[in-house]
Design a protein around this motif. Structure first.
Motif, PDB file in Angstrom:
ATOM      1  N   PHE A   3      -3.003 -10.294  -1.925  1.00 12.70           N
ATOM      2  CA  PHE A   3      -3.859  -9.288  -2.552  1.00 12.70           C
ATOM      3  C   PHE A   3      -3.042  -8.168  -3.201  1.00 12.70           C
ATOM      4  O   PHE A   3      -3.535  -7.454  -4.067  1.00 12.70           O
ATOM      5  N   HIS A   4      -1.788  -8.041  -2.777  1.00 13.48           N
ATOM      6  CA  HIS A   4      -0.948  -7.005  -3.379  1.00 13.48           C
ATOM      7  C   HIS A   4      -0.676  -7.284  -4.852  1.00 13.48           C
ATOM      8  O   HIS A   4      -0.406  -6.356  -5.614  1.00 13.48           O
ATOM      9  N   LEU A   5      -0.756  -8.536  -5.272  1.00 15.05           N
ATOM     10  CA  LEU A   5      -0.623  -8.832  -6.706  1.00 15.05           C
ATOM     11  C   LEU A   5      -1.795  -8.238  -7.482  1.00 15.05           C
ATOM     12  O   LEU A   5      -1.614  -7.692  -8.565  1.00 15.05           O
ATOM     13  N   LEU A   6      -2.991  -8.344  -6.919  1.00 17.39           N
ATOM     14  CA  LEU A   6      -4.172  -7.734  -7.538  1.00 17.39           C
ATOM     15  C   LEU A   6      -4.017  -6.210  -7.588  1.00 17.39           C
ATOM     16  O   LEU A   6      -4.305  -5.574  -8.610  1.00 17.39           O
ATOM     17  N   ALA A  55     -10.387  -0.135  -5.355  1.00 20.36           N
ATOM     18  CA  ALA A  55     -10.823  -0.687  -4.069  1.00 20.36           C
ATOM     19  C   ALA A  55     -12.073  -1.557  -4.187  1.00 20.36           C
ATOM     20  O   ALA A  55     -12.382  -2.313  -3.264  1.00 20.36           O
ATOM     21  N   ILE A  56     -12.777  -1.488  -5.302  1.00 25.53           N
ATOM     22  CA  ILE A  56     -14.041  -2.215  -5.441  1.00 25.53           C
ATOM     23  C   ILE A  56     -13.896  -3.724  -5.238  1.00 25.53           C
ATOM     24  O   ILE A  56     -14.729  -4.330  -4.540  1.00 25.53           O
ATOM     25  N   PRO A  57     -12.882  -4.391  -5.786  1.00 28.55           N
ATOM     26  CA  PRO A  57     -12.790  -5.839  -5.527  1.00 28.55           C
ATOM     27  C   PRO A  57     -12.703  -6.180  -4.039  1.00 28.55           C
ATOM     28  O   PRO A  57     -13.181  -7.241  -3.615  1.00 28.55           O
ATOM     29  N   SER A  84       6.743  -1.047  -2.606  1.00 23.30           N
ATOM     30  CA  SER A  84       6.183  -0.284  -1.498  1.00 23.30           C
ATOM     31  C   SER A  84       5.513  -1.210  -0.488  1.00 23.30           C
ATOM     32  O   SER A  84       5.685  -1.062   0.731  1.00 23.30           O
ATOM     33  N   ALA A  85       4.761  -2.187  -0.985  1.00 20.13           N
ATOM     34  CA  ALA A  85       4.099  -3.144  -0.098  1.00 20.13           C
ATOM     35  C   ALA A  85       5.126  -3.986   0.651  1.00 20.13           C
ATOM     36  O   ALA A  85       4.942  -4.289   1.834  1.00 20.13           O
ATOM     37  N   LEU A  86       6.184  -4.351  -0.028  1.00 19.04           N
ATOM     38  CA  LEU A  86       7.236  -5.137   0.609  1.00 19.04           C
ATOM     39  C   LEU A  86       7.879  -4.354   1.751  1.00 19.04           C
ATOM     40  O   LEU A  86       8.098  -4.898   2.835  1.00 19.04           O
ATOM     41  N   PHE A  87       8.140  -3.075   1.533  1.00 22.16           N
ATOM     42  CA  PHE A  87       8.712  -2.238   2.581  1.00 22.16           C
ATOM     43  C   PHE A  87       7.749  -2.088   3.754  1.00 22.16           C
ATOM     44  O   PHE A  87       8.179  -1.907   4.879  1.00 22.16           O
ATOM     45  N   GLY A  88       6.449  -2.143   3.471  1.00 18.66           N
ATOM     46  CA  GLY A  88       5.441  -1.995   4.522  1.00 18.66           C
ATOM     47  C   GLY A  88       5.068  -3.288   5.209  1.00 18.66           C
ATOM     48  O   GLY A  88       4.187  -3.307   6.061  1.00 18.66           O
ATOM     49  N   GLY A  89       5.678  -4.396   4.834  1.00 14.59           N
ATOM     50  CA  GLY A  89       5.391  -5.675   5.483  1.00 14.59           C
ATOM     51  C   GLY A  89       4.314  -6.499   4.822  1.00 14.59           C
ATOM     52  O   GLY A  89       3.814  -7.445   5.410  1.00 14.59           O
ATOM     53  N   MET A  90       3.913  -6.145   3.594  1.00 15.79           N
ATOM     54  CA  MET A  90       2.891  -6.890   2.841  1.00 15.79           C
ATOM     55  C   MET A  90       1.628  -7.144   3.678  1.00 15.79           C
ATOM     56  O   MET A  90       1.215  -8.281   3.853  1.00 15.79           O
TER      57      MET A  90
END
Length: 157
Positions: free
Chosen positions: A72-75, A112-114, A61-67
């Motif tokens: 941070f997407h790995l987290l 979202a806390i981190p 999903s993140a890849l489709f949205g342009g990361m």
């Protein structure tokens, strides 16, 4: 792991990828149905495999949205794994109402806390409403279709 489980996981990852393409913009976040297939998969597959589906779904999903958040997407993928893993564990233990709340709070607030510390408090406060809405929508769609998928699985088993 059985071939059937691997094939089923691949189907659910594909469904997560398709759900990840459905983007509804909402402030600094977007709502996508990438977690919904993982929640449904938790009804049939072990918790680690359902969590893996959620992590893969988020990354696609993140890849489709342009990361937009870069690495941070790995987290976030790890957090998605944890939220769906807990959901699956609660499902297996028969805590059917608790699993939905745990997923929504875990994915909508705790994940979202981190970013409060890594990016800024403003990012945290701006993203939580959208994340709660996205988690709620994923959970609502999964809860709606789960009985139909379970019945279809019984018929083909």
């Amino acid at each position: 792991m059985k071939t059937q489980q691997i094939a089923l996981a691949a189907v659910f990852i594909s469904l997560s990828a398709i759900g990840g393409m459905v983007k509804i913009p909402l402030g600094i976040a977007s709502i996508a149905l990438d977690a919904m297939p993982a929640l449904v998969a938790a009804l049939f597959l072990a918790a680690p495999l359902a969590g893996l589906i959620a992590a893969a779904g988020h990354l696609l999903s993140a890849l489709f949205g342009g990361m937009p958040l870069g690495p941070f997407h790995l987290l976030i993928a790890l957090e998605m794994f944890a939220a769906v893993w807990l959901f699956a564990k609660l499902h297996r233990s028969g805590r059917n109402w608790l699993k939905w709340g745990a997923f929504i709070i875990g994915n909508g607030v705790l994940a979202a806390i981190p970013f409060y510390f890594l990016l800024s408090p403003a990012f945290f406060y701006a993203s939580v409403p959208g994340l709660l809405l996205a988690a709620s929508m994923n959970a609502a769609v999964a809860a709606f279709i789960a009985p139909f998928v379970t019945e279809a699985a019984r018929r083909f088993a």
